[in-house]
Enzyme design. Sequence first.
Site, PDB file in Angstrom:
ATOM      1  CD  GLU A  85      -2.999  -0.927   0.199  1.00 37.00           C
ATOM      2  OE1 GLU A  85      -3.192   0.214  -0.266  1.00 37.00           O
ATOM      3  OE2 GLU A  85      -3.634  -1.931  -0.174  1.00 37.00           O
ATOM      4  CB  THR A 135       9.697   4.877   0.358  1.00 37.90           C
ATOM      5  OG1 THR A 135       9.570   6.290   0.432  1.00 37.90           O
ATOM      6  CG2 THR A 135       9.243   4.316   1.698  1.00 37.90           C
ATOM      7  CG  ASP A 136      12.466   9.558  -0.250  1.00 36.79           C
ATOM      8  OD1 ASP A 136      11.280   9.187  -0.104  1.00 36.79           O
ATOM      9  OD2 ASP A 136      12.777  10.575  -0.896  1.00 36.79           O
ATOM     10  CD  GLU A 137       6.929   9.111   1.488  1.00 35.86           C
ATOM     11  OE1 GLU A 137       6.097   9.151   2.415  1.00 35.86           O
ATOM     12  OE2 GLU A 137       6.629   9.250   0.290  1.00 35.86           O
ATOM     13  CE1 TYR A 161       4.311   3.468   1.305  1.00 39.36           C
ATOM     14  CE2 TYR A 161       5.320   5.644   1.509  1.00 39.36           C
ATOM     15  CZ  TYR A 161       5.246   4.402   0.894  1.00 39.36           C
ATOM     16  OH  TYR A 161       6.107   4.090  -0.136  1.00 39.36           O
ATOM     17  CE  LYS A 165       7.873   0.240   1.159  1.00 34.87           C
ATOM     18  NZ  LYS A 165       7.647  -0.896   0.215  1.00 34.87           N
ATOM     19  CG  ASN A 190       8.040  11.754  -3.874  1.00 37.51           C
ATOM     20  OD1 ASN A 190       8.713  11.658  -2.848  1.00 37.51           O
ATOM     21  ND2 ASN A 190       6.750  12.033  -3.854  1.00 37.51           N
ATOM     22  CG  ASN A 191       9.692   6.231  -8.683  1.00 38.43           C
ATOM     23  OD1 ASN A 191       9.890   5.206  -9.310  1.00 38.43           O
ATOM     24  ND2 ASN A 191      10.498   6.592  -7.695  1.00 38.43           N
ATOM     25  CB  VAL A 217      -1.427  23.450  -3.535  1.00 38.22           C
ATOM     26  CG1 VAL A 217      -0.071  23.644  -2.866  1.00 38.22           C
ATOM     27  CG2 VAL A 217      -1.288  23.412  -5.054  1.00 38.22           C
ATOM     28  NE  ARG A 293       0.047  13.626   2.606  1.00 33.63           N
ATOM     29  CZ  ARG A 293       0.838  13.215   1.600  1.00 33.63           C
ATOM     30  NH1 ARG A 293       2.144  13.225   1.722  1.00 33.63           N
ATOM     31  NH2 ARG A 293       0.309  12.805   0.466  1.00 33.63           N
TER      32      ARG A 293
HETATM   33  P1  NAD Z   1       1.234   1.229  -6.348  1.00 33.36           P
HETATM   34  O1  NAD Z   1       0.326   1.512  -5.193  1.00 33.36           O
HETATM   35  O2  NAD Z   1       1.037   1.915  -7.637  1.00 33.36           O
HETATM   36  O3  NAD Z   1       1.216  -0.352  -6.659  1.00 33.36           O
HETATM   37  C1  NAD Z   1       1.229  -1.323  -5.646  1.00 33.36           C
HETATM   38  C2  NAD Z   1       0.872  -2.652  -6.304  1.00 33.36           C
HETATM   39  O4  NAD Z   1       0.952  -3.673  -5.273  1.00 33.36           O
HETATM   40  C3  NAD Z   1      -0.537  -2.701  -6.869  1.00 33.36           C
HETATM   41  O5  NAD Z   1      -0.521  -3.318  -8.141  1.00 33.36           O
HETATM   42  C4  NAD Z   1      -1.308  -3.551  -5.865  1.00 33.36           C
HETATM   43  O6  NAD Z   1      -2.379  -4.273  -6.449  1.00 33.36           O
HETATM   44  C5  NAD Z   1      -0.225  -4.482  -5.356  1.00 33.36           C
HETATM   45  N1  NAD Z   1      -0.494  -5.013  -4.008  1.00 33.36           N
HETATM   46  C6  NAD Z   1      -0.921  -4.309  -2.926  1.00 33.36           C
HETATM   47  N2  NAD Z   1      -1.061  -5.146  -1.871  1.00 33.36           N
HETATM   48  C7  NAD Z   1      -0.693  -6.389  -2.298  1.00 33.36           C
HETATM   49  C8  NAD Z   1      -0.606  -7.661  -1.666  1.00 33.36           C
HETATM   50  N3  NAD Z   1      -0.932  -7.816  -0.374  1.00 33.36           N
HETATM   51  N4  NAD Z   1      -0.185  -8.709  -2.393  1.00 33.36           N
HETATM   52  C9  NAD Z   1       0.136  -8.561  -3.715  1.00 33.36           C
HETATM   53  N5  NAD Z   1       0.053  -7.390  -4.362  1.00 33.36           N
HETATM   54  C10 NAD Z   1      -0.351  -6.311  -3.664  1.00 33.36           C
HETATM   55  O7  NAD Z   1       2.699   1.484  -5.762  1.00 33.36           O
HETATM   56  P2  NAD Z   1       3.999   2.036  -6.498  1.00 33.36           P
HETATM   57  O8  NAD Z   1       3.983   3.507  -6.468  1.00 33.36           O
HETATM   58  O9  NAD Z   1       4.188   1.320  -7.786  1.00 33.36           O
HETATM   59  O10 NAD Z   1       5.122   1.562  -5.472  1.00 33.36           O
HETATM   60  C11 NAD Z   1       5.724   0.266  -5.583  1.00 33.36           C
HETATM   61  C12 NAD Z   1       6.722   0.100  -4.446  1.00 33.36           C
HETATM   62  O11 NAD Z   1       7.704   1.125  -4.519  1.00 33.36           O
HETATM   63  C13 NAD Z   1       6.095   0.217  -3.064  1.00 33.36           C
HETATM   64  O12 NAD Z   1       6.699  -0.755  -2.236  1.00 33.36           O
HETATM   65  C14 NAD Z   1       6.435   1.616  -2.608  1.00 33.36           C
HETATM   66  O13 NAD Z   1       6.556   1.684  -1.202  1.00 33.36           O
HETATM   67  C15 NAD Z   1       7.777   1.816  -3.280  1.00 33.36           C
HETATM   68  N6  NAD Z   1       8.138   3.206  -3.610  1.00 33.36           N
HETATM   69  C16 NAD Z   1       7.254   4.011  -4.314  1.00 33.36           C
HETATM   70  C17 NAD Z   1       7.632   5.300  -4.649  1.00 33.36           C
HETATM   71  C18 NAD Z   1       6.721   6.191  -5.455  1.00 33.36           C
HETATM   72  O14 NAD Z   1       7.062   7.377  -5.654  1.00 33.36           O
HETATM   73  N7  NAD Z   1       5.598   5.725  -5.962  1.00 33.36           N
HETATM   74  C19 NAD Z   1       8.884   5.786  -4.269  1.00 33.36           C
HETATM   75  C20 NAD Z   1       9.752   4.940  -3.564  1.00 33.36           C
HETATM   76  C21 NAD Z   1       9.364   3.647  -3.254  1.00 33.36           C
HETATM   77  P1  TYD Z   2       2.235  12.299  -3.157  1.00 29.93           P
HETATM   78  O1  TYD Z   2       2.249  12.264  -4.647  1.00 29.93           O
HETATM   79  O2  TYD Z   2       1.042  11.794  -2.431  1.00 29.93           O
HETATM   80  O3  TYD Z   2       3.564  11.559  -2.669  1.00 29.93           O
HETATM   81  P2  TYD Z   2       4.249  11.500  -1.181  1.00 29.93           P
HETATM   82  O4  TYD Z   2       3.261  11.918  -0.169  1.00 29.93           O
HETATM   83  O5  TYD Z   2       4.596  10.047  -1.072  1.00 29.93           O
HETATM   84  O6  TYD Z   2       5.448  12.399  -1.246  1.00 29.93           O
HETATM   85  O7  TYD Z   2       2.466  13.807  -2.708  1.00 29.93           O
HETATM   86  C1  TYD Z   2       3.596  14.545  -3.134  1.00 29.93           C
HETATM   87  C2  TYD Z   2       3.565  15.870  -2.417  1.00 29.93           C
HETATM   88  O8  TYD Z   2       2.454  16.620  -2.925  1.00 29.93           O
HETATM   89  C3  TYD Z   2       3.345  15.760  -0.917  1.00 29.93           C
HETATM   90  O9  TYD Z   2       4.104  16.773  -0.265  1.00 29.93           O
HETATM   91  C4  TYD Z   2       1.865  16.031  -0.738  1.00 29.93           C
HETATM   92  C5  TYD Z   2       1.533  16.979  -1.878  1.00 29.93           C
HETATM   93  N1  TYD Z   2       0.179  16.872  -2.451  1.00 29.93           N
HETATM   94  C6  TYD Z   2      -0.594  18.027  -2.624  1.00 29.93           C
HETATM   95  O10 TYD Z   2      -0.159  19.152  -2.308  1.00 29.93           O
HETATM   96  N2  TYD Z   2      -1.841  17.898  -3.188  1.00 29.93           N
HETATM   97  C7  TYD Z   2      -2.357  16.685  -3.535  1.00 29.93           C
HETATM   98  O11 TYD Z   2      -3.528  16.619  -4.011  1.00 29.93           O
HETATM   99  C8  TYD Z   2      -1.550  15.511  -3.373  1.00 29.93           C
HETATM  100  C9  TYD Z   2      -2.071  14.149  -3.745  1.00 29.93           C
HETATM  101  C10 TYD Z   2      -0.285  15.657  -2.816  1.00 29.93           C
END
Ligand code: NAD
Ligand code: TYD
Length: 361
Positions: A85, A135-137, A161, A165, A190-191, A217, A293
């Site tokens: 998640e 994640t860096d978080e 979250y 992690k 963040n990706n 925002v 937030r």
């Molecule tokens: P996402 O939420 O887009 O995708 C998560 C996927 O995992 C989904 O396809 C979901 O169906 C699946 N999933 C969830 N619970 C599951 C379970 N119990 N069993 C099997 N599958 C399950 O997430 P994302 O943004 O692609 O992130 C992927 C990973 O990278 C995560 O571990 C996240 O913590 C990490 N990450 C994300 C970012 C980012 O910026 N998005 C940055 C750094 C690290």
């Molecule tokens: P997000 O994309 O949810 O990633 P993360 O919380 O994992 O960094 O949010 C990126 C930043 O943008 C975060 O500081 C929260 C902010 N944000 C908004 O200002 N408005 C929004 O509607 C959302 C979703 C995020």
Amino acid sequence: MSKTILVTGGAGFIGANFVLAWVNQQLGTVINLDKLTYAGNLANLESLKHSAQHVFVRGDIGDQHLVAHLLAEHKPCAVVNFAAESHVDRSIHGPEDFIQTNVVGTFHLLESVRAYWSTLNAADKADFRFLHVSTDEVYGSLTKDAPAFTETTPYAPNSPYSASKAASDHLVRAYHHTYGLPTLTTNCSNNYGPYHFPEKLIPLVIHHALAGKPLPVYGNGLQVRDWLYVEDHCAAIRRVLEAGQVGEVYNIGGWNEKTNIDIVRTLCHMLDEKQPRTDGKSYAEQITYVADRPGHDQRYAIDAGKLSKKLGWKPAETFETGIEKTVNWYLSHQDWVSNITSGDYRNWLQTHYAERGEELA
Ligand code: NAD
Ligand code: TYD
């Protein structure tokens, strides 16, 4: 041992980009285990529908029976764990799923993998890898001028979250230290890029702008995130898988710190150029400051120096080239977005903003 890998969460944003690149680059077969939560979307993998190199299995990483069966049947040489998640706001509304998947699920996955790994012969055991995507978080929040996170920055997660992690990272570390499981952990910033679910900042702003909705925002918009194009993240994971030192952690980042309001304004200006509003005004007119937030982390910044020095990785995209590709992708895939926004996601968004007393309709 085969060149097959087991990827978890490969129907989500980063996982799907990783699976697509792995198969398209003919690096081997991917067994893709995904529960298909609201964030999992098989449309992301549409182009692999007829590929023998992609085997999709719907299931939970916490299902030890299923995972044991998949490992025994396909004998992968690596497991790459994306499943999680992943949305901070959702973790604030309902942390339980985060504990279940990110903590308990990762624990069960580690148990299944450890049992499988212990059956391998010495050579296959040595070659096997469990790569945990994090994640860096987990490092918490930085003040304005503090140095970027390194691999030795103490953990200080602030949201449900990031806490979940962090717990999973500790479990992975312990499975290496205690049982010798050949683990690797990556902590990325963040990706952004194609297939990014439109609840996260960048795809949400693009979608709302085009739909004529407010661009929310949080707080003053001066929070800082360090942005990396998703394909660069995937390339870094492949590099760590190939050459990373077992038991080690690698930070991944793009050296691209931006405030949220800068990101939103950049997107507005790009859309003004590429798909102007019919009334001739800027999309920036839709920017709306909303309640912050709770516990909002002020700044993240990643020092990816270890990865670049030890393994020679560097990002291929600058923020300017990556965001250009991303906006173009969203403009040419508006059907992908509308398929999502007609579902569960929409109900969640409405609840989220209704609780803030705001109307985003
Ligand atoms: P996402 O939420 O887009 O995708 C998560 C996927 O995992 C989904 O396809 C979901 O169906 C699946 N999933 C969830 N619970 C599951 C379970 N119990 N069993 C099997 N599958 C399950 O997430 P994302 O943004 O692609 O992130 C992927 C990973 O990278 C995560 O571990 C996240 O913590 C990490 N990450 C994300 C970012 C980012 O910026 N998005 C940055 C750094 C690290
Ligand atoms: P997000 O994309 O949810 O990633 P993360 O919380 O994992 O960094 O949010 C990126 C930043 O943008 C975060 O500081 C929260 C902010 N944000 C908004 O200002 N408005 C929004 O509607 C959302 C979703 C995020």
